[in-house]
Scaffold this motif. Structure first.
Motif, PDB file in Angstrom:
ATOM      1  N   ILE A 231     -21.684 -46.266  73.682  1.00 22.98           N
ATOM      2  CA  ILE A 231     -21.660 -44.860  73.270  1.00 22.98           C
ATOM      3  C   ILE A 231     -20.272 -44.568  72.705  1.00 22.98           C
ATOM      4  O   ILE A 231     -19.277 -44.610  73.413  1.00 22.98           O
ATOM      5  CB  ILE A 231     -21.988 -43.906  74.442  1.00 22.98           C
ATOM      6  N   LYS A 232     -20.245 -44.275  71.415  1.00 23.15           N
ATOM      7  CA  LYS A 232     -18.963 -44.086  70.722  1.00 23.15           C
ATOM      8  C   LYS A 232     -18.441 -42.673  70.931  1.00 23.15           C
ATOM      9  O   LYS A 232     -17.265 -42.456  71.185  1.00 23.15           O
ATOM     10  CB  LYS A 232     -19.199 -44.348  69.230  1.00 23.15           C
ATOM     11  N   CYS A 233     -19.323 -41.695  70.798  1.00 22.30           N
ATOM     12  CA  CYS A 233     -18.917 -40.316  71.028  1.00 22.30           C
ATOM     13  C   CYS A 233     -20.160 -39.470  71.254  1.00 22.30           C
ATOM     14  O   CYS A 233     -21.274 -39.944  71.041  1.00 22.30           O
ATOM     15  CB  CYS A 233     -18.109 -39.771  69.843  1.00 22.30           C
ATOM     16  N   GLN A 234     -19.964 -38.260  71.694  1.00 23.91           N
ATOM     17  CA  GLN A 234     -21.116 -37.372  71.859  1.00 23.91           C
ATOM     18  C   GLN A 234     -20.731 -35.942  71.529  1.00 23.91           C
ATOM     19  O   GLN A 234     -19.555 -35.587  71.533  1.00 23.91           O
ATOM     20  CB  GLN A 234     -21.687 -37.464  73.260  1.00 23.91           C
ATOM     21  N   GLU A 235     -21.739 -35.180  71.205  1.00 26.66           N
ATOM     22  CA  GLU A 235     -21.500 -33.812  70.763  1.00 26.66           C
ATOM     23  C   GLU A 235     -22.599 -32.921  71.362  1.00 26.66           C
ATOM     24  O   GLU A 235     -23.784 -33.246  71.271  1.00 26.66           O
ATOM     25  CB  GLU A 235     -21.576 -33.790  69.232  1.00 26.66           C
ATOM     26  N   THR A 236     -22.196 -31.840  72.001  1.00 25.14           N
ATOM     27  CA  THR A 236     -23.175 -30.878  72.513  1.00 25.14           C
ATOM     28  C   THR A 236     -23.598 -29.969  71.361  1.00 25.14           C
ATOM     29  O   THR A 236     -22.755 -29.517  70.581  1.00 25.14           O
ATOM     30  CB  THR A 236     -22.544 -30.047  73.641  1.00 25.14           C
ATOM     31  N   ILE A 237     -24.894 -29.753  71.229  1.00 27.06           N
ATOM     32  CA  ILE A 237     -25.411 -28.940  70.123  1.00 27.06           C
ATOM     33  C   ILE A 237     -25.738 -27.544  70.665  1.00 27.06           C
ATOM     34  O   ILE A 237     -26.642 -27.388  71.471  1.00 27.06           O
ATOM     35  CB  ILE A 237     -26.679 -29.586  69.512  1.00 27.06           C
ATOM     36  N   GLU A 238     -24.974 -26.588  70.181  1.00 27.65           N
ATOM     37  CA  GLU A 238     -25.105 -25.227  70.725  1.00 27.65           C
ATOM     38  C   GLU A 238     -26.120 -24.376  69.956  1.00 27.65           C
ATOM     39  O   GLU A 238     -26.264 -23.192  70.235  1.00 27.65           O
ATOM     40  CB  GLU A 238     -23.742 -24.509  70.708  1.00 27.65           C
ATOM     41  N   LEU A 239     -26.791 -24.954  68.970  1.00 22.31           N
ATOM     42  CA  LEU A 239     -27.719 -24.146  68.162  1.00 22.31           C
ATOM     43  C   LEU A 239     -28.769 -23.499  69.055  1.00 22.31           C
ATOM     44  O   LEU A 239     -29.307 -24.160  69.943  1.00 22.31           O
ATOM     45  CB  LEU A 239     -28.418 -25.036  67.123  1.00 22.31           C
ATOM     46  N   PRO A 240     -29.050 -22.211  68.820  1.00 16.08           N
ATOM     47  CA  PRO A 240     -30.022 -21.529  69.686  1.00 16.08           C
ATOM     48  C   PRO A 240     -31.432 -22.109  69.541  1.00 16.08           C
ATOM     49  O   PRO A 240     -31.761 -22.694  68.517  1.00 16.08           O
ATOM     50  CB  PRO A 240     -29.971 -20.077  69.187  1.00 16.08           C
ATOM     51  N   ARG A 241     -32.210 -21.963  70.595  1.00 16.63           N
ATOM     52  CA  ARG A 241     -33.619 -22.343  70.557  1.00 16.63           C
ATOM     53  C   ARG A 241     -34.452 -21.087  70.737  1.00 16.63           C
ATOM     54  O   ARG A 241     -34.004 -20.161  71.408  1.00 16.63           O
ATOM     55  CB  ARG A 241     -33.924 -23.325  71.685  1.00 16.63           C
ATOM     56  N   PRO A 242     -35.679 -21.053  70.230  1.00 20.43           N
ATOM     57  CA  PRO A 242     -36.325 -22.075  69.417  1.00 20.43           C
ATOM     58  C   PRO A 242     -35.628 -22.245  68.062  1.00 20.43           C
ATOM     59  O   PRO A 242     -35.143 -21.265  67.488  1.00 20.43           O
ATOM     60  CB  PRO A 242     -37.752 -21.557  69.239  1.00 20.43           C
ATOM     61  N   ARG A 243     -35.604 -23.484  67.575  1.00 15.37           N
ATOM     62  CA  ARG A 243     -34.920 -23.774  66.317  1.00 15.37           C
ATOM     63  C   ARG A 243     -35.888 -23.692  65.148  1.00 15.37           C
ATOM     64  O   ARG A 243     -36.930 -24.326  65.154  1.00 15.37           O
ATOM     65  CB  ARG A 243     -34.278 -25.157  66.402  1.00 15.37           C
ATOM     66  N   GLU A 244     -35.478 -22.908  64.171  1.00 17.15           N
ATOM     67  CA  GLU A 244     -36.287 -22.758  62.961  1.00 17.15           C
ATOM     68  C   GLU A 244     -35.869 -23.830  61.962  1.00 17.15           C
ATOM     69  O   GLU A 244     -34.743 -24.327  62.024  1.00 17.15           O
ATOM     70  CB  GLU A 244     -36.043 -21.381  62.330  1.00 17.15           C
ATOM     71  N   ALA A 245     -36.759 -24.124  61.018  1.00 17.01           N
ATOM     72  CA  ALA A 245     -36.466 -25.141  60.006  1.00 17.01           C
ATOM     73  C   ALA A 245     -35.160 -24.813  59.268  1.00 17.01           C
ATOM     74  O   ALA A 245     -34.380 -25.701  58.928  1.00 17.01           O
ATOM     75  CB  ALA A 245     -37.621 -25.239  59.023  1.00 17.01           C
ATOM     76  N   SER A 246     -34.908 -23.506  59.062  1.00 19.77           N
ATOM     77  CA  SER A 246     -33.758 -23.091  58.256  1.00 19.77           C
ATOM     78  C   SER A 246     -32.422 -23.327  58.960  1.00 19.77           C
ATOM     79  O   SER A 246     -31.369 -23.220  58.332  1.00 19.77           O
ATOM     80  CB  SER A 246     -33.889 -21.608  57.907  1.00 19.77           C
ATOM     81  N   VAL A 247     -32.451 -23.663  60.243  1.00 19.11           N
ATOM     82  CA  VAL A 247     -31.198 -23.853  60.974  1.00 19.11           C
ATOM     83  C   VAL A 247     -30.360 -24.976  60.339  1.00 19.11           C
ATOM     84  O   VAL A 247     -29.131 -24.969  60.432  1.00 19.11           O
ATOM     85  CB  VAL A 247     -31.469 -24.130  62.478  1.00 19.11           C
ATOM     86  N   VAL A 248     -31.028 -25.903  59.641  1.00 15.29           N
ATOM     87  CA  VAL A 248     -30.288 -27.036  59.055  1.00 15.29           C
ATOM     88  C   VAL A 248     -29.348 -26.598  57.934  1.00 15.29           C
ATOM     89  O   VAL A 248     -28.478 -27.358  57.516  1.00 15.29           O
ATOM     90  CB  VAL A 248     -31.224 -28.160  58.539  1.00 15.29           C
ATOM     91  N   THR A 249     -29.540 -25.364  57.440  1.00 14.24           N
ATOM     92  CA  THR A 249     -28.626 -24.878  56.403  1.00 14.24           C
ATOM     93  C   THR A 249     -27.573 -23.930  56.974  1.00 14.24           C
ATOM     94  O   THR A 249     -26.776 -23.365  56.235  1.00 14.24           O
ATOM     95  CB  THR A 249     -29.410 -24.147  55.289  1.00 14.24           C
ATOM     96  N   SER A 250     -27.576 -23.742  58.293  1.00 14.91           N
ATOM     97  CA  SER A 250     -26.621 -22.786  58.886  1.00 14.91           C
ATOM     98  C   SER A 250     -25.219 -23.387  58.961  1.00 14.91           C
ATOM     99  O   SER A 250     -25.057 -24.610  58.989  1.00 14.91           O
ATOM    100  CB  SER A 250     -27.088 -22.385  60.289  1.00 14.91           C
ATOM    101  N   GLN A 251     -24.240 -22.503  59.016  1.00 17.24           N
ATOM    102  CA  GLN A 251     -22.837 -22.937  59.136  1.00 17.24           C
ATOM    103  C   GLN A 251     -22.629 -23.814  60.365  1.00 17.24           C
ATOM    104  O   GLN A 251     -21.949 -24.825  60.329  1.00 17.24           O
ATOM    105  CB  GLN A 251     -21.918 -21.708  59.275  1.00 17.24           C
ATOM    106  N   ALA A 252     -23.255 -23.389  61.473  1.00 10.93           N
ATOM    107  CA  ALA A 252     -23.061 -24.101  62.737  1.00 10.93           C
ATOM    108  C   ALA A 252     -23.606 -25.523  62.643  1.00 10.93           C
ATOM    109  O   ALA A 252     -22.985 -26.474  63.125  1.00 10.93           O
ATOM    110  CB  ALA A 252     -23.755 -23.342  63.865  1.00 10.93           C
ATOM    111  N   PHE A 253     -24.767 -25.672  61.988  1.00 14.79           N
ATOM    112  CA  PHE A 253     -25.373 -26.997  61.844  1.00 14.79           C
ATOM    113  C   PHE A 253     -24.476 -27.888  60.983  1.00 14.79           C
ATOM    114  O   PHE A 253     -24.184 -29.039  61.324  1.00 14.79           O
ATOM    115  CB  PHE A 253     -26.765 -26.860  61.201  1.00 14.79           C
TER     116      PHE A 253
END
Ligand SMILES: Nc1ncnc2c1ncn2[C@@H]1O[C@H](COP(=O)(O)OP(=O)(O)O)[C@@H](O)[C@H]1O
Ligand SMILES: [Mg+2]
Length: 279
Positions: A231-253
């Motif tokens: 395991i090289k590194c890990q990242e916690t994903i704080e994006l809210p759920r439920p996740r919509e398809a459009s989340v992939v274009t958000s600043q946070a993503f």
């Protein structure tokens, strides 16, 4: 709370799964291959963890060890619900979907789905009833009598996933379940899987080599290095759920993707360079 108390669901008192210094070497002598090296990881009940790494880095080998299909080397430990697991003890404790869907062509949808239950000794009638009740959630209503060759790729994957969910275990391992699907079907299946995961409240460890998929699905993304996989590194994903398809274009993503991209690319390049013929 004493350490012998069972951890309630969602509690962080005892991890569902903990790996400490897990290794796997294949073969002996100069031809020995170290597939997995020094892997530490921890999964809490109810989490959706994604594991990303370049092809050949040891992801499936790691899964096979967690699923009890392959013994780990002796030095490390795999602890489930606080109990260290010896060789062979994990088999049957984890629900496992291998990289290939492994549907039997001569069995219809329902009979493919109940395979693991049948092996466990659940009467066929009871198993079939359970499977029939799950068909709508898996988008397979009306297809119970169909055979694998009559289904689309996405449907076959849902049958394999239904088999995995029917075999009720705390931890579900999914090894690149959507790797062979076209991009649109894949995106649809990702959203559907999150919905199913939230509805069935299971813990998932999901392998992928697709960074967008890893971020979109995960509570946490673990990046595995080129072989020997660690395991090289890990990242916690704080994006809210439920996740919509459009989340992939958000600043946070995009911000989290930027942080992970270098790590993933670096490991992919190492794999690529290692595959070059010697000059
Ligand atoms: N049973 C085995 N015997 C020998 N080598 C193996 C075996 N299984 C996997 N390997 C090797 O271990 C490495 C990791 O493989 P694998 O876990 O399938 O990678 P990934 O799933 O990340 O693509 C590869 O180099 C592969 O050739
Ligand atoms: Mg693999």
């Amino acid at each position: 709370m004493s350490s012998s108390d069972p951890a309630p669901r969602g509690s962080h008192a005892i991890p569902l799964l903990k790996l400490v210094n897990v290794w796997k070497r294949f073969g002996d002598g100069p031809s020995q291959v170290t597939a997995v090296a020094n892997v530490d990881l921890q999964i809490e009940p109810g989490e959706f963890i994604t594991l990303i790494g370049p092809s050949g880095c040891g992801k499936s080998t790691l899964f096979n060890m967690i699923g009890g299909l392959l013994p780990a080397d002796a030095n490390g430990s795999i602890v489930m619900n606080g109990v260290p697991q010896q060789d062979g003890e994990l088999l049957g404790k984890v629900s496992f979907m291998p990289q290939r869907d492994l549907l039997f062509p001569w069995r219809n949808v329902v009979d493919n789905a109940i395979l693991a239950l049948e092996i466990e000794g659940v009467p066929k009638k009871e198993a079939r009833e359970k499977a029939l009740g799950m068909l709508p959630d898996f988008g397979l209503s009306g297809f119970e009598k169909h055979y694998p060759h009559q289904l689309s790729g996405g449907m076959r994957q849902r049958v394999a996933l239904m088999r995995t969910f029917l075999f009720e275990r705390d931890l579900i391992l999914l090894d690149e379940p959507f790797g062979a699907l076209d991009a649109l079907t894949r995106a649809m299946m990702q959203r559907w899987l999150l919905d199913i995961w939230q509805r069935y409240k299971r813990t998932v460890l999901f392998i992928t080599h697709d960074l967008d998929e890893a971020i979109f699905l995960g509570d946490k993304v673990l990046v595995m290095s080129a072989r020997p996989g660690t395991i090289k590194c890990q990242e916690t994903i704080e994006l809210p759920r439920p996740r919509e398809a459009s989340v992939v274009t958000s600043q946070a993503f995009i911000a989290v993707k930027r942080r992970l991209l270098d790590a993933v690319e670096e490991e992919s390049m190492k794999t690529f360079a290692a595959a070059e013929p010697p000059r």
